[in-house]
Design an enzyme around this catalytic site. Structure first.
Site, PDB file in Angstrom:
ATOM      1  N   ASP A  70      -0.651   0.289  -7.882  1.00 57.28           N
ATOM      2  CA  ASP A  70       0.690  -0.282  -7.675  1.00 57.28           C
ATOM      3  C   ASP A  70       0.526  -1.810  -7.589  1.00 57.28           C
ATOM      4  O   ASP A  70       0.736  -2.409  -6.543  1.00 57.28           O
ATOM      5  CB  ASP A  70       1.342   0.308  -6.413  1.00 57.28           C
ATOM      6  CG  ASP A  70       0.470   0.200  -5.157  1.00 57.28           C
ATOM      7  OD1 ASP A  70      -0.772   0.080  -5.275  1.00 57.28           O
ATOM      8  OD2 ASP A  70       1.027   0.212  -4.045  1.00 57.28           O
ATOM      9  N   HIS A  90      -8.504  -3.823   0.905  1.00 59.20           N
ATOM     10  CA  HIS A  90      -8.264  -2.389   0.735  1.00 59.20           C
ATOM     11  C   HIS A  90      -8.755  -1.856  -0.626  1.00 59.20           C
ATOM     12  O   HIS A  90      -9.683  -1.074  -0.704  1.00 59.20           O
ATOM     13  CB  HIS A  90      -6.775  -2.101   0.875  1.00 59.20           C
ATOM     14  CG  HIS A  90      -6.151  -2.664   2.106  1.00 59.20           C
ATOM     15  ND1 HIS A  90      -6.540  -2.292   3.369  1.00 59.20           N
ATOM     16  CD2 HIS A  90      -5.154  -3.573   2.277  1.00 59.20           C
ATOM     17  CE1 HIS A  90      -5.807  -2.944   4.269  1.00 59.20           C
ATOM     18  NE2 HIS A  90      -4.957  -3.719   3.628  1.00 59.20           N
TER      19      HIS A  90
END
Lengths: 333, 333
Positions: B11, B242
């Site tokens: 994303d 992340h």
């Protein structure tokens, strides 16, 4: 620190017995009443054990009230005999106390004590929170009347002990716990994070067994049973110190090192998180900035080594009790 | 380690851009297709960013398929512009790629690639798991066809980042995540426990900005925006890593230190635990005994210092790209 009036809510239980003995020995606690609740054992068995321990310790004057047998939702599941023994105190047999139960319920006793000591009463709850929630319903002004409440229960960063995320005291009555955490009073939560990382070793147990006092000796016997359960958790004979650590934190016998004041939600869904204490610890990366409105101090670590302190206090219990009481402890067969 | 065919689901997103660049530079990953999903930005904006980054890196041949705009329950909430910027890549403007989207959905692309590389395809999912769950529904045999799946998402012992216990990728589509974790394949979960404790500092960002390569420079620019958000989390200009950490763990660029294989449930209730990854870590006190049937490796700590490795790999990206591409990065105004 002066001595405060205390109400103890418990499900006695081996570690409850340690917490009770600790409170009796502490110069900072004036134990004014005890309520029992189903958890480790049924409320009735817990009351029996509590009365017998009080007599053994020479404190038969402390009133004991029977509390709730069932949690708010569902019914009592039978306790944890594989942890505490069928009788709740590791199959150790105590003389049956002469004293009987106080009149009324545990919740009624708590409300009465709060009114008798407005602004002063302190609560130590080391079992499921069923009685405390019942007292809040009996008297919604209770939070304004008591000084604070210390709760052994829940898990913050640590895993649970009955599910991956739920600790037994909270899991046994999540609905009651949710009411208690939301009641708008100062809560100190003593979670598995500290109770599982501060353990009592066999050498400590031997110190209790070597005592001339009946209470330390009885506790040492009980811990033999408890250690056998915890061997499956830690891989060696030792035990967590859930309830006595909560007692020591409540009276200031040990100090918290990291203990942020944060919001705590209790999961009362029927999902996999049921019974979890959801502590908002997102501030950990910035040393826990203040959370406006939060009233729950979650103890994550200690300043002190707890086990030697606990042993020292427990060895001081009932030094004045009689030889008759001393002969009243019978070891398990 | 040989090179494996990879499917990336993302994303894009600043840290997704880092993960994409890392995969392109890795000799151990042969990136065969990319699907986008709404998360940090909408699936469509994520696809735009992905195409533009691929062109900038000289990898315009990698096909990009548009995935799900909405999660299984509810609808896309608008992403996290305060973290990633309104355009998802920190307000950095890239040249618009000539290549368009591949035909079909992301889920269809994943299923096709799995059949083209039976037993070999590896999945790296760094966004909400909507597309992966859709692929499992398209072809329930998918778990037997792919080698493994690495997921950036969730929190084990660490707090969440959108609620006290829920991490954004899982919280954005808990129902999809529950299906993916339960699908019966080998999962490596890269939770906030490691991504929040291995951070990129300003000195690392400056190394990227000093590069002659357009991709490292663009990433350095984006990280300026990202660092401003993380200043609110860490108190200094730096960032969590992340998605690139998940990429590095997937290809073996860094190694996990503590990474028990445990059962993981996703909370899909509407309670306060919604979106939590409930990892059964009760074995922590005994160095995590084996859990029969568990297939999810939860990475709790690393052997290595990740930031220097990440910078080294990112600096190697697109060394061969042209000066024309190098001029295609425009800094934010």
């Amino acid at each position: 620190m002066t001595s405060h009036p205390f109400y103890l809510d418990c499900d006695t239980g081996i570690d409850d017995a340690l917490a009770l003995a600790y409170l009796l020995a502490s110069p900072h606690a004036d134990l004014r009443g005890i309520g029992t609740v189903s958890g480790n054992v049924s409320a009735a068995v817990g009351a029996r054990n509590t009365l017998d321990l009080l007599e053994l310790a020479g404190h038969a004057h402390v009133p004991v009230a029977l509390g709730a047998h069932d949690p708010q939702a569902g019914s009592f599941g039978g306790g944890a005999p594989w942890v505490h023994g069928a009788n709740g105190i590791g199959e150790v047999t105590l003389s049956t106390a002469a004293a009987g139960l106080a009149a009324g319920t545990a919740a009624e006793m708590l409300v009465r004590l709060a009114h008798e000591h407005p602004g002063q009463l302190r609560i130590l709850a080391v079992g499921p929170l069923t009685n405390i929630a019942a007292a809040l319903r009996l008297d919604p002004e209770l939070p304004a009347l008591v000084q604070d409440i210390t709760i052994m229960g829940g898990a913050a960063f640590a895993p649970g002990n009955v599910t991956a995320v739920a600790e037994a005291n909270i899991a046994n009555d999540p609905e009651a716990a949710a009411e208690v955490f939301a009641a708008g009073w100062d809560v100190t939560m003593v979670p598995l994070d500290v109770t599982m990382s501060n353990v009592l070793e066999e050498s400590h147990r031997q110190e209790l067994l070597a005592s001339s006092g009946p209470v330390p000796r009885a506790l040492g016997e009980m811990l033999g049973y408890y250690f056998r359960f915890y061997e499956s958790q830690f891989g060696r004979a030792c035990s967590a110190m859930h309830d006595p650590l909560a007692a020591a934190l409540a009276v200031g016998g040990v100090s918290a090192a990291v203990a942020p004041v944060v919001t705590v939600d209790v999961d009362t869904t029927s999902g996999p998180g049921r019974g979890q204490t959801i502590c908002d610890l997102r501030g950990r990366y910035m040393d826990y900035p203040e959370q406006p409105g939060a009233r729950c101090r979650v103890v994550l670590s200690l300043e002190d080594d707890f086990a030697p302190h606990l042993v020292e206090v427990l060895l001081s219990v009932s030094e004045s009790t009689t030889a008759a009481a001393a002969s009243a402890v019978m070891s398990p067969a």
